[in-house]
Design a protein around this motif. Structure first.
Motif, PDB file in Angstrom:
ATOM      1  N   TYR A 178     -18.574  21.188  -1.805  1.00 21.18           N
ATOM      2  CA  TYR A 178     -17.102  21.413  -2.101  1.00 21.18           C
ATOM      3  C   TYR A 178     -16.883  22.962  -2.076  1.00 21.18           C
ATOM      4  O   TYR A 178     -15.858  23.408  -1.101  1.00 21.18           O
ATOM      5  CB  TYR A 178     -16.907  21.251  -3.534  1.00 21.18           C
ATOM      6  N   ASN A 204      -2.749  10.757  -0.867  1.00 17.80           N
ATOM      7  CA  ASN A 204      -3.824  11.310  -1.801  1.00 17.80           C
ATOM      8  C   ASN A 204      -3.335  12.658  -2.335  1.00 17.80           C
ATOM      9  O   ASN A 204      -2.718  13.416  -1.555  1.00 17.80           O
ATOM     10  CB  ASN A 204      -5.032  11.699  -0.880  1.00 17.80           C
ATOM     11  N   LEU A 246      -4.406  15.654  -3.412  1.00 22.01           N
ATOM     12  CA  LEU A 246      -4.908  16.662  -3.045  1.00 22.01           C
ATOM     13  C   LEU A 246      -4.372  17.056  -1.391  1.00 22.01           C
ATOM     14  O   LEU A 246      -3.882  18.057  -1.107  1.00 22.01           O
ATOM     15  CB  LEU A 246      -6.429  16.943  -3.087  1.00 22.01           C
ATOM     16  N   LEU A 247      -4.504  15.898  -0.790  1.00 25.26           N
ATOM     17  CA  LEU A 247      -4.134  16.145   0.709  1.00 25.26           C
ATOM     18  C   LEU A 247      -2.713  16.070   0.953  1.00 25.26           C
ATOM     19  O   LEU A 247      -2.049  16.866   1.637  1.00 25.26           O
ATOM     20  CB  LEU A 247      -4.963  15.122   1.560  1.00 25.26           C
ATOM     21  N   MET A 307     -14.921  17.769   2.200  1.00 23.87           N
ATOM     22  CA  MET A 307     -14.444  17.442   0.729  1.00 23.87           C
ATOM     23  C   MET A 307     -14.272  15.987   0.677  1.00 23.87           C
ATOM     24  O   MET A 307     -14.884  15.412  -0.147  1.00 23.87           O
ATOM     25  CB  MET A 307     -12.905  18.205   0.597  1.00 23.87           C
ATOM     26  N   VAL A 308     -14.078  15.250   1.953  1.00 20.27           N
ATOM     27  CA  VAL A 308     -13.856  13.809   1.723  1.00 20.27           C
ATOM     28  C   VAL A 308     -15.170  13.052   1.869  1.00 20.27           C
ATOM     29  O   VAL A 308     -15.493  12.510   0.771  1.00 20.27           O
ATOM     30  CB  VAL A 308     -13.181  13.249   3.380  1.00 20.27           C
ATOM     31  N   SER A 325     -16.580  13.406  -1.537  1.00 22.92           N
ATOM     32  CA  SER A 325     -16.106  12.929  -2.654  1.00 22.92           C
ATOM     33  C   SER A 325     -16.526  11.261  -2.481  1.00 22.92           C
ATOM     34  O   SER A 325     -16.575  10.621  -3.585  1.00 22.92           O
ATOM     35  CB  SER A 325     -14.627  12.917  -2.664  1.00 22.92           C
ATOM     36  N   THR A 382      -9.089  13.772  -4.248  1.00 23.55           N
ATOM     37  CA  THR A 382      -9.280  13.677  -2.740  1.00 23.55           C
ATOM     38  C   THR A 382      -9.312  12.069  -2.270  1.00 23.55           C
ATOM     39  O   THR A 382      -8.780  12.030  -1.183  1.00 23.55           O
ATOM     40  CB  THR A 382     -10.584  14.085  -2.395  1.00 23.55           C
TER      41      THR A 382
END
Length: 496
Positions: free
Chosen positions: A303, A337, A339-340, A380-381, A384, A473
């Motif tokens: 991360y 999502n 965060l995105l 990050m994806v 996660s 995420t």
């Protein structure tokens, strides 16, 4: 028959019956503790060896009855079979000396007020479970007890401490097993072999190929080879940089706890290029802190490295759009999502047919994103996905350390169920990752030697933070579904 001979025969029969009764009782003791047998995954090897010896003896007796055959081919076959059975019986006799059950009465004298005060004992496998309570700090009790028990048993033993709940009453338990059997268990699942290393290299090469192939999907239309080098190489290098940093952090942390790791196996994917890195523990974990810290080292470093790449891209270009070197991402990647969705607001103003604000997007091409910034988003994806609390994924290990084995098992089942629902609602990635996590990374880790001491408040805080990032995420907003989130599949412009 003379009286003395009859007496000897009766005595021999009685001894055989006592031996059979003792063997039967030992097998009953072994099979009665189903809960602990499942917990430790360690059935009695001595009982299995005795059973195999009995089978070999029965086969030898059967061959002795068939020695009068006049068929030369059958006689030769019986001779070869007999020789093989004799060699097998000899190997079993040697193994029986190595894998001999511990004398629990002899070991009970090793417990006392200076380590662990045992009030009850019962057979478990070739060792035993001693119920009682600790009288010293566990870090002091484990090495002291292992030394005393090894001296009493005449061979090395391994000690676990855990808690047992019976009728809402929690008791402390000390599990003792011969070290030779634990070594055999790790040896049977060991991946640090020539074949294991070859497989790891083959998967790494395949994954590099899928990452390079996936990177090319994000190029603008009519891109040249120079465009490929300028746009894709930063994404490819950035993604591998994230994997490399997280791998180093994992191995350094494991070495600090004295835990051996298997080779790391990259998981190739045509969605993200790579779905993460998998490895097994090939030695005992000292405590639940080690079970927590090792997966946290991988995920937290991934991360942080992903964030570092995104910041570096912003500093270099003054935005996340990448300028002339931009990659073009399908708008659906930024839908639903939390965060995105926030990131899409940072990139700029553009509304698609559904009214979603997509910054600087080019209709029919996609949203421009800097290659390094997109490498950070992909990192990050993928991180996660591995933080999902399922089986022996990194998230499953963290859940087991924080919440205990029973709760982690329920959470793993719920996660698999949610992934299955996502797959049925149209997400191929949900279905594929759910099947992989359930069948290839399912189950629990072997217990740590100290299952009693909690991980501590600071680690709970880290676990909650990582879980929150994973949730933001991966999971869609209230109005979205799995099928409309990025988990539905590839997010390159060809799918727009």
């Amino acid at each position: 028959m003379p009286p003395i001979t009859r007496h000897k025969c009766r005595s021999s029969i009685k001894d055989d019956q006592q031996t059979d009764s003792s063997s039967t009782q030992q097998e009953v003791d072994w099979k009665s503790d189903e809960e602990f047998k499942k917990f430790m995954g360690n059935p009695s090897i001595e009982a299995a060896i005795k059973l195999e010896k009995k089978r070999a003896d029965r086969k030898l007796k059967q061959l002795d009855r068939e020695t009068s055959t006049t068929n030369p081919i059958l006689a030769l076959f019986n001779t070869l079979t007999r020789d093989n059975l004799l060699r097998e019986k000899e190997r079993l006799q040697k193994a029986e000396q190595t894998f001999k059950a511990l004398d629990l009465n002899q070991l009970k004298s090793c417990f006392g007020f200076d380590t662990f005060f045992a009030t009850d004992v019962r057979r478990f496998g070739d060792g035993g479970i001693f119920i009682g309570n600790l009288r010293k700090p566990i870090d002091e009790a484990i090495p002291k007890l292992e030394n005393k028990l090894s001296d009493a048993a005449g061979r090395e033993v391994v000690v676990w401490f855990m808690e047992e709940k019976t009728n809402d009453i929690t008791k402390q338990a000390c599990v003792v097993q011969p070290k030779a059997e634990i070594d055999l268990q790790f040896e049977s699942t060991k991946l640090s072999t020539p074949l294991g290393y070859f497989s790891a290299i083959a998967l790494a090469v395949t994954t590099f190929g899928t990452v390079a192939l996936m990177s090319g999907f994000f190029l603008k239309p009519n891109a040249t080879f120079d465009d490929y080098l300028a746009d894709v190489v930063p994404l490819f290098g950035g993604f591998l940089f994230i994997l490399g940093v997280s791998e180093i952090a994992t191995r350094v942390t494991a070495a600090r706890y004295g835990v051996k790791l298997s080779p790391s196996f990259l998981v190739p994917s045509n969605w993200t290029g790579c779905l993460g890195v998998m490895n097994n523990y090939e030695s005992l974990l000292p405590n639940k802190k080690a079970l927590f810290d090792i997966p946290v080292a991988r995920t937290a470093s991934a991360y942080l490295t992903s964030l570092l790449l995104a910041v570096a891209a912003f500093v270099a270009d003054g935005s996340f759009n990448g300028g002339d070197n931009a990659l073009y991402i399908r708008p659906q990647f930024f839908y639903n999502n939390p965060l995105l969705s926030f990131i899409q607001l940072v990139i700029g103003p553009y509304a698609d047919d559904l009214g979603n604000v997509l910054p600087y997007a080019v209709e029919g091409v996609g949203v421009p994103v800097d290659p390094l910034a997109f490498a950070g988003l992909l990192g990050m994806v993928v991180t996660s996905l591995n933080l999902l609390p399922c089986g022996r994924l990194e998230g499953g290990r963290i859940a087991q350390a924080m919440l205990g084995r029973s709760t982690a098992t329920l959470l793993s089942f719920a996660t698999s169920l949610l992934l299955g629902v996502g797959g049925l609602s149209g997400s191929v990635l949900c279905l594929a990752w759910g099947l992989f996590a359930t069948f290839f990374r399912g189950g629990e880790e072997i217990p740590a030697k100290d299952e009693i001491t909690p991980v501590g408040e600071s680690r709970y805080a880290w676990g909650i933070i990582l879980g929150l990032i994973c949730f933001l995420t991966l999971f869609p907003n209230g109005g979205g579904t799995f099928s409309s989130s990025f988990l539905s599949g590839p997010f390159f412009r060809g799918e727009m």
